[in-house]
Design an enzyme around this catalytic site. Structure first.
Site, PDB file in Angstrom:
ATOM      1  CG  HIS A  88      28.302  66.765  31.945  1.00 23.57           C
ATOM      2  ND1 HIS A  88      28.573  65.448  32.251  1.00 23.57           N
ATOM      3  CD2 HIS A  88      27.202  66.722  31.158  1.00 23.57           C
ATOM      4  CE1 HIS A  88      27.695  64.656  31.673  1.00 23.57           C
ATOM      5  NE2 HIS A  88      26.830  65.405  31.000  1.00 23.57           N
ATOM      6  CG  ASP A 224      30.468  64.159  34.876  1.00 20.69           C
ATOM      7  OD1 ASP A 224      29.965  65.149  35.434  1.00 20.69           O
ATOM      8  OD2 ASP A 224      30.443  64.003  33.637  1.00 20.69           O
ATOM      9  CB  SER A 656      24.180  63.653  31.133  1.00 19.47           C
ATOM     10  OG  SER A 656      24.975  63.410  30.007  1.00 19.47           O
TER      11      SER A 656
END
Length: 720
Positions: A88, A224, A656
């Site tokens: 992402h 991810d 992230s």
């Protein structure tokens, strides 16, 4: 009987105290670990030293961690500058390289050689060279009684002087940030590389598996991750993109462990967390979760339902809106979890209890009482006063952000204001720059989708915001259109010159004065100017005045907490997009009565969730084949393929892509999310339910190796 139960009770007390001692809360500055955290970290199982984490004299872990684009974290995992980050985090870059013919979002992308690695204009990777405490120099001109404006002015002048004289190389940059609400300042010497190329990414059915349904949720089964590479000039220094650039030879690259983790294993996460507000007073926490979060969720919920409906019907719209939908949904769901988590853990009640303890200790000390008496009460009062303005601000911000026609109007107004300031003679040059800046926007814009969003959100905005905050001009336009969002939107999208790049170009190709005058007749720009004026006059100005008082008192209250409560807790600075270290242990949790979550998920869970053809839970045929054969190579364990795990590391947005490291500093996973109940950790960390979610590095390597067959990347890595 009393003697017989004394030992078990004592043991229970000791266990509770031990758990409290290792609460794992905190986002710590790496250069201060040796004095503040190293002993505790080793007590939790860490096998390396603080100097192995941060060292300016030799390569250390901090030299493998980069700020990725300023919005995520990535880590160097090979001696050839290979970067690992989240899918992402790379999503926007992957999307920009995608088309209906080459849909890398749907099919994945793997560069078979260096020649195939794709450049990404505007994407950068920033390393931290060193961190210096400059508090004394930064604050030396600050005097008691200064207003906030005066105080900041003298600090800014001093910081500018410091920047000019700091020791650094010509290609390095300097960044200075305030900490502890401006009570301390640290200087960062950085190196930024701007040639960052896409190397590999799994299909979204792996990298985004579970999509928005599973976002912020455990158990999770998402691969991810994506891979990029830093390129440098032939001298190894930062350089703009050139085909002659070479892969960066880093100061440090992470070693990867294939051993996995078990219950209570030490874990550490390094990265660039964006923003937290852990030291707010109770009134601010209550306002956040009961008023402001609710307003933002309300607006985004309406927008997301419309976008989702169109994405499910139209593949082109799905590509156009994929990144926007993901970005909008991310914090929409986070805010809902934050509201639920604070309520579930009695966060406001605990904050009130903390404030009672603070008051008792403060008032018992004559020095503290004289210095800090009334600060907390005044701060809570100011937060009560700012609430209606803050709520109006959030509704306005969400309206302009989610209705893209309003975003265009806002950018156009800003552009014309800039021309006015610089002189009309600059109009033609600045016009071309403005039009060029708008091209990427229109590539991912659909007026029909935006029209329906406008209908819903203008109705919500008009209902939620009292007329005294929205302004008379907006009230008049709203009345002209029968106080109905659809009537208003039909006119806007039929008659405005902003709904396509061709119309916008024709609109601004007119002489400057003509454009300015027609801004009042174009229905979209007229509305945007009306809303903007109402916001500036009735919301922004009074909000700024109250906020200045809050800033002043919040800084004082921060220092008061560190003085008064130092025997009760250790204080770490709130996140502000600077390099931090957080540590914890692998552990499950109990979110609700009779529910317990284990700390690991496996590929079996992916197949249990599998829904053929579903845009969230479809599974690639190749992955199904590997699963059926149990063909996991060296990455599987006892016939199972680990996918994700959780631990009690304190993370937030910006983390992230952060590496999850084991006790030896080896890479074991990739941080990408938090549990829904634990999203409140930005304002209220509770070790009982706050968990960060990581994809197991073995699943990452399994996808690269066995699924994609990209063994050239595996060959670069140092595996243990």
């Amino acid at each position: 009987m009393l003697q017989r139960i004394a030992k078990p009770v004592l043991l229970l007390v000791l266990l509770v105290l031990a758990r409290q001692a290792y609460a794992t809360e905190g986002m710590w500055l790496p250069q201060l670990l040796s004095g503040l955290n190293e002993k505790e970290m080793k007590g939790m199982g860490m096998k390396i030293t603080a100097s192995d984490i941060y060292n300016i004299n030799k390569g250390s872990l901090k030299d493998a961690i980069v700020s990725f684009g300023g919005f995520c974290t990535a880590e160097v995992i090979s001696e050839q500058g290979l970067l690992l980050t989240n899918h992402h985090c790379g999503y926007d870059a992957i999307q920009k390289h995608s088309s209906l013919q080459n849909n890398f979002l749907e099919n994945g992308f793997w560069a078979k050689s260096a020649v195939e690695e794709l450049p990404n204009p505007g994407l950068f990777a920033t390393f931290i060279v060193r961190i210096d405490d400059i508090t004394k120099a930064a604050l030396q001109d600050v005097k008691p009684g200064m207003s906030e404006k005066e105080r900041q002015s003298v600090i800014d002048r001093r910081l500018n002087d410091i920047k000019q004289t700091v020791r650094r190389e010509s290609w390095q940059d300097v960044m200075i940030k305030p900490f502890y609400e401006g009570n301390q300042y640290f200087l960062f010497v950085t190196e930024t590389y701007r040639d960052v190329r896409l190397v590999g990414a799994p299909p979204s059915s792996i990298g985004k598996f579970g999509s928005d349904t599973d976002n912020w949720v455990w158990p999770r089964h998402t691969g991810d991750f994506s891979m990029f590479r830093i390129y440098a000039g032939k001298d190894g220094r930062p350089a703009p993109y050139s085909k002659d650039n070479v892969p960066l030879k880093p100061k440090y690259a992470l070693t990867i462990s294939l051993k996995g983790v078990k219950q209570n294993d030490f874990t550490m996460v390094m990265g660039f967390p964006g923003r937290t507000t852990e030291y707010l007073p109770s009134e601010a926490v209550k306002q956040t979760v009961e008023v402001l979060d609710a307003a933002k969720v309300d607006m985004r919920d309406a927008a997301l339902k419309i976008i989702d409906g169109y994405m499910r019907k139209d593949q082109q719209i799905k590509i156009q809106y994929a990144a926007k939908y993901a970005g909008t949904a991310n914090y929409w769901k986070k805010w809902m979890g934050e509201m639920q988590g604070v309520k579930q853990t009695n966060g406001i009640g605990k904050k009130l209890q903390y404030e009672d303890n603070y008051r008792q200790l403060m008032e018992a000390n004559p020095v503290w009482k004289q210095k800090y008496s009334g600060v907390l009460d005044s701060l809570n009062l100011y937060y009560s006063q700012i609430q209606p303005y803050a709520q109006a601000r959030d509704y306005y911000s969400e309206l302009v952000k989610n209705v893209e026609l309003f975003t265009v109007g806002d950018r156009l107004i800003t552009f014309l204001n800039d021309v006015h300031e610089r002189g009309e003679g600059q109009y033609e040059t600045m016009r071309e720059q403005f039009l060029a800046s708008m091209q990427p926007f229109y590539q991912n814009y659909n007026a029909k989708v935006d029209h329906d969003i406008c209908v819903s959100l203008t109705n919500l905005y008009a209902k939620a915001i009292p007329a005294r905050y929205a302004g008379n001009e907006f009230a008049q336009i709203w009345q002209e259109h029968n106080r109905d969002g659809r009537t208003l939107s039909d006119k806007l999208y039929a008659l405005s010159g902003l709904t396509s790049p061709e119309k916008l170009k024709a609109f601004v190709q007119q002489p400057y004065n003509t454009v300015v005058s027609q801004m009042w007749t174009d229905p979209a720009t007229r509305l945007v100017m009306a809303m903007r004026k109402g916001f500036v006059d009735n919301v922004s100005k009074p909000l700024a005045d109250i906020q200045a008082n809050i800033n002043n008192l919040q800084r004082t209250y921060m220092q008061a907490q560190m003085d008064v409560m130092s025997s009760k807790k250790a204080f770490y600075p709130d996140a502000n997009s600077t390099l931090r270290v957080t540590y914890g242990k692998v552990d499950g949790y109990n979110p609700r009565d009779a529910i317990h979550y284990d700390f690991y998920t496996y590929l079996d869970g992916v197949m249990e969730k599998y829904v053929p053809g579903d845009y969230e839970f479809d599974v690639p045929a190749r992955l199904i084949e590997l699963y059926k054969k149990k063909d996991y190579g060296r990455y599987g364990v006892n016939g199972k393929m680990p996918v994700c795990f959780i631990a009690s590391n304190h993370t937030t947005g910006g983390n992230s892509g952060s590496p999850a490291l084991d006790a030896h500093g080896h890479l074991i996973g990739l941080n990408f999310d938090r549990t829904w109940e634990g999203t409140m950790s930005d304002i209220n960390f509770d070790p009982a339910i706050c968990r960060n979610i990581m994809v197991d590095i073995r699943y990452v390597l399994f996808i690269v190796d066995k699924y994609a067959g990209c063994t050239r990347l595996i060959d670069e890595l140092k595996l243990q």
